[in-house]
Design a protein around this motif. Structure first.
Motif, PDB file in Angstrom:
ATOM      1  N   TYR A  85      39.350 -14.040  16.871  1.00 25.03           N
ATOM      2  CA  TYR A  85      38.970 -13.853  15.991  1.00 25.03           C
ATOM      3  C   TYR A  85      38.626 -13.146  14.986  1.00 25.03           C
ATOM      4  N   PRO A  86      39.333 -11.163  15.016  1.00 25.24           N
ATOM      5  CA  PRO A  86      38.334  -9.825  15.402  1.00 25.24           C
ATOM      6  C   PRO A  86      37.671  -9.439  13.569  1.00 25.24           C
ATOM      7  N   GLU A  87      38.504 -10.654  13.189  1.00 29.74           N
ATOM      8  CA  GLU A  87      37.922 -10.190  11.458  1.00 29.74           C
ATOM      9  C   GLU A  87      36.688 -10.580  11.276  1.00 29.74           C
ATOM     10  N   LEU A  88      36.372 -11.984  12.520  1.00 30.61           N
ATOM     11  CA  LEU A  88      35.016 -11.812  12.112  1.00 30.61           C
ATOM     12  C   LEU A  88      33.983 -11.658  12.833  1.00 30.61           C
ATOM     13  N   ILE A  89      34.746 -10.400  13.660  1.00 30.94           N
ATOM     14  CA  ILE A  89      33.062  -9.066  14.221  1.00 30.94           C
ATOM     15  C   ILE A  89      32.368  -8.584  14.051  1.00 30.94           C
ATOM     16  N   SER A  90      32.717  -8.245  12.267  1.00 26.95           N
ATOM     17  CA  SER A  90      31.246  -8.070  11.170  1.00 26.95           C
ATOM     18  C   SER A  90      30.389  -9.115  10.881  1.00 26.95           C
ATOM     19  N   ASN A  91      30.969 -10.274  10.773  1.00 28.11           N
ATOM     20  CA  ASN A  91      29.613 -11.973  11.070  1.00 28.11           C
ATOM     21  C   ASN A  91      28.362 -11.866  12.024  1.00 28.11           C
ATOM     22  N   LEU A  92      28.730 -11.239  13.443  1.00 27.13           N
ATOM     23  CA  LEU A  92      28.524 -11.625  14.259  1.00 27.13           C
ATOM     24  C   LEU A  92      26.951 -10.452  14.509  1.00 27.13           C
ATOM     25  N   SER A  93      26.124 -11.290  15.123  1.00 22.72           N
ATOM     26  CA  SER A  93      24.767 -10.537  15.029  1.00 22.72           C
ATOM     27  C   SER A  93      24.286  -9.012  15.916  1.00 22.72           C
ATOM     28  N   THR A  94      24.006  -8.265  15.021  1.00 24.15           N
ATOM     29  CA  THR A  94      24.199  -6.704  16.498  1.00 24.15           C
ATOM     30  C   THR A  94      23.223  -6.827  17.622  1.00 24.15           C
ATOM     31  N   CYS A  95      22.803  -8.170  17.022  1.00 23.30           N
ATOM     32  CA  CYS A  95      21.048  -8.499  18.419  1.00 23.30           C
ATOM     33  C   CYS A  95      21.952  -8.392  19.565  1.00 23.30           C
ATOM     34  N   LYS A  96      21.034  -7.530  21.011  1.00 22.95           N
ATOM     35  CA  LYS A  96      21.206  -8.160  22.257  1.00 22.95           C
ATOM     36  C   LYS A  96      21.082  -9.383  22.670  1.00 22.95           C
ATOM     37  N   SER A  97      21.807 -10.362  23.143  1.00 22.51           N
ATOM     38  CA  SER A  97      21.803 -11.250  24.313  1.00 22.51           C
ATOM     39  C   SER A  97      19.600 -11.578  24.651  1.00 22.51           C
ATOM     40  N   PRO A  98      19.827 -12.269  24.851  1.00 26.86           N
ATOM     41  CA  PRO A  98      18.212 -12.739  25.761  1.00 26.86           C
ATOM     42  C   PRO A  98      18.161 -11.668  27.195  1.00 26.86           C
ATOM     43  N   GLN A  99      19.274 -12.078  28.228  1.00 28.26           N
ATOM     44  CA  GLN A  99      19.937 -11.142  29.695  1.00 28.26           C
ATOM     45  C   GLN A  99      19.617  -9.913  29.488  1.00 28.26           C
ATOM     46  N   GLN A 100      20.372  -9.572  28.229  1.00 27.17           N
ATOM     47  CA  GLN A 100      20.580  -7.720  27.956  1.00 27.17           C
ATOM     48  C   GLN A 100      18.865  -6.915  27.478  1.00 27.17           C
ATOM     49  N   MET A 101      18.290  -8.071  26.345  1.00 24.65           N
ATOM     50  CA  MET A 101      17.288  -7.666  26.240  1.00 24.65           C
ATOM     51  C   MET A 101      16.136  -7.847  27.846  1.00 24.65           C
TER      52      MET A 101
ATOM     53  N   LYS B 201      19.599 -10.038   2.056  1.00 24.24           N
ATOM     54  CA  LYS B 201      18.894  -9.654   0.624  1.00 24.24           C
ATOM     55  C   LYS B 201      19.845  -8.239   0.797  1.00 24.24           C
ATOM     56  N   THR B 202      20.734  -8.072   1.267  1.00 26.80           N
ATOM     57  CA  THR B 202      21.569  -6.920   1.377  1.00 26.80           C
ATOM     58  C   THR B 202      23.332  -6.690   0.933  1.00 26.80           C
ATOM     59  N   ASN B 203      23.464  -8.052   0.933  1.00 28.83           N
ATOM     60  CA  ASN B 203      24.835  -8.992   0.868  1.00 28.83           C
ATOM     61  C   ASN B 203      25.614  -8.032   1.636  1.00 28.83           C
ATOM     62  N   LYS B 204      25.177  -8.513   3.127  1.00 27.24           N
ATOM     63  CA  LYS B 204      26.096  -8.085   3.664  1.00 27.24           C
ATOM     64  C   LYS B 204      26.768  -9.611   4.941  1.00 27.24           C
ATOM     65  N   PRO B 205      27.613  -9.404   5.688  1.00 22.19           N
ATOM     66  CA  PRO B 205      28.871 -10.587   5.557  1.00 22.19           C
ATOM     67  C   PRO B 205      27.315 -11.604   6.120  1.00 22.19           C
ATOM     68  N   LEU B 206      28.597 -12.511   5.326  1.00 22.80           N
ATOM     69  CA  LEU B 206      27.450 -14.054   5.630  1.00 22.80           C
ATOM     70  C   LEU B 206      29.370 -14.937   6.111  1.00 22.80           C
ATOM     71  N   PRO B 207      28.750 -15.962   7.365  1.00 15.88           N
ATOM     72  CA  PRO B 207      27.605 -16.216   7.603  1.00 15.88           C
ATOM     73  C   PRO B 207      27.282 -15.332   8.588  1.00 15.88           C
ATOM     74  N   MET B 208      26.385 -14.967   9.467  1.00 13.58           N
ATOM     75  CA  MET B 208      25.790 -14.487  10.262  1.00 13.58           C
ATOM     76  C   MET B 208      26.242 -15.305  11.809  1.00 13.58           C
ATOM     77  N   PHE B 209      26.561 -14.896  12.574  1.00 14.61           N
ATOM     78  CA  PHE B 209      26.587 -15.800  14.184  1.00 14.61           C
ATOM     79  C   PHE B 209      26.007 -14.703  15.205  1.00 14.61           C
ATOM     80  N   THR B 210      25.308 -15.998  16.010  1.00 15.26           N
ATOM     81  CA  THR B 210      24.753 -15.182  17.268  1.00 15.26           C
ATOM     82  C   THR B 210      25.842 -14.371  17.500  1.00 15.26           C
TER      83      THR B 210
ATOM     84  N   ILE C  65      31.174 -13.849  22.300  1.00  9.48           N
ATOM     85  CA  ILE C  65      31.605 -12.728  21.767  1.00  9.48           C
ATOM     86  C   ILE C  65      32.833 -12.864  22.373  1.00  9.48           C
ATOM     87  N   LYS C  66      33.243 -12.255  23.500  1.00 15.49           N
ATOM     88  CA  LYS C  66      35.236 -12.522  23.386  1.00 15.49           C
ATOM     89  C   LYS C  66      35.631 -13.180  22.899  1.00 15.49           C
ATOM     90  N   PHE C  67      35.773 -14.227  22.528  1.00 13.40           N
ATOM     91  CA  PHE C  67      36.619 -15.484  21.972  1.00 13.40           C
ATOM     92  C   PHE C  67      36.601 -14.298  20.498  1.00 13.40           C
TER      93      PHE C  67
END
Length: 191
Positions: A107-123, A84-93, A100-102
């Motif tokens: 591919y640091p240029e894809l960091i903005s494509n990562l979801s901002t959600c915590k993992s199930p463990q951290q949640m 809806k807000t034209n944020k970076p896509l595709p979004m990766f889990t 995440i470390k990989f």
């Protein structure tokens, strides 16, 4: 290669009378732990697993299924918002710390494509150290949270500087099996 063991830290917490220790397990543990006790591959040992963990002495034992579902729901909500807000896509889990470390290293240029959600463990750790502590009148500093997980990358995730200390120790299926054996628990005889 083998995991860096957290067993001594967990035993220390279990013997500390000032700490309330809680364990939570990833969904796959119930289908893999039995192999360490010569049960057929894939045997669902959830009941025996919980009985064994309780005998180790924690205050409570939980199942991480709920935060696996929460992660999916939160990531879906974030994806809708990104569309809806034209944020970076595709979004990766963001649920896998190895992934995440990989991305960060390769591919640091894809960091903005990562979801901002915590993992199930951290949640789950965050829920325990906030909501659960409040509900049971426990100071979060006095709660020691142990996750039982299949992947050693989750150990790294607990130690990342970006993560608060919501999960104090992550142990693998093998480490849990070693703890059960060290405690003299006859796993296959448990109800």
């Amino acid at each position: 290669l083998s995991e860096r063991s957290s067993i001594d830290d967990v035993w220390k917490a279990l013997s500390d009378n000032t700490k309330k220790v809680v364990f939570f397990t990833a969904p796959s543990i119930r289908a893999t732990l039995g192999e360490a006790f010569d049960l057929p591959v894939g045997t669902n040992v959830e009941g025996k697993m919980v009985a064994a963990i309780r005998r180790l002495g924690p205050h409570a034992v939980f199942n991480m299924d709920v935060t696996a579902d929460l992660t999916i729901m939160e990531e879906a909500s974030e994806l809708i918002n990104r569309i809806k807000t034209n944020k970076p896509l595709p979004m990766f889990t963001s649920c896998c710390p190895g992934w995440i470390k990989f991305v960060e290293q390769t591919y640091p240029e894809l960091i903005s494509n990562l979801s901002t959600c915590k993992s199930p463990q951290q949640m789950f750790g965050a829920l325990l150290k906030s909501y659960w502590c409040e509900k049971h009148d426990i100071s979060p500093e006095n709660l020691y949270v142990v996750s039982v997980i299949p992947c050693t990358a989750k150990k790294y995730e607990c130690e990342r500087e970006q993560m608060p200390n919501d999960v104090d120790a992550a142990i693998t299926t093998r480490e849990l099996a070693r703890m059960i054996k060290t405690a003299g628990i006859k796993f296959t005889e448990l109800p």
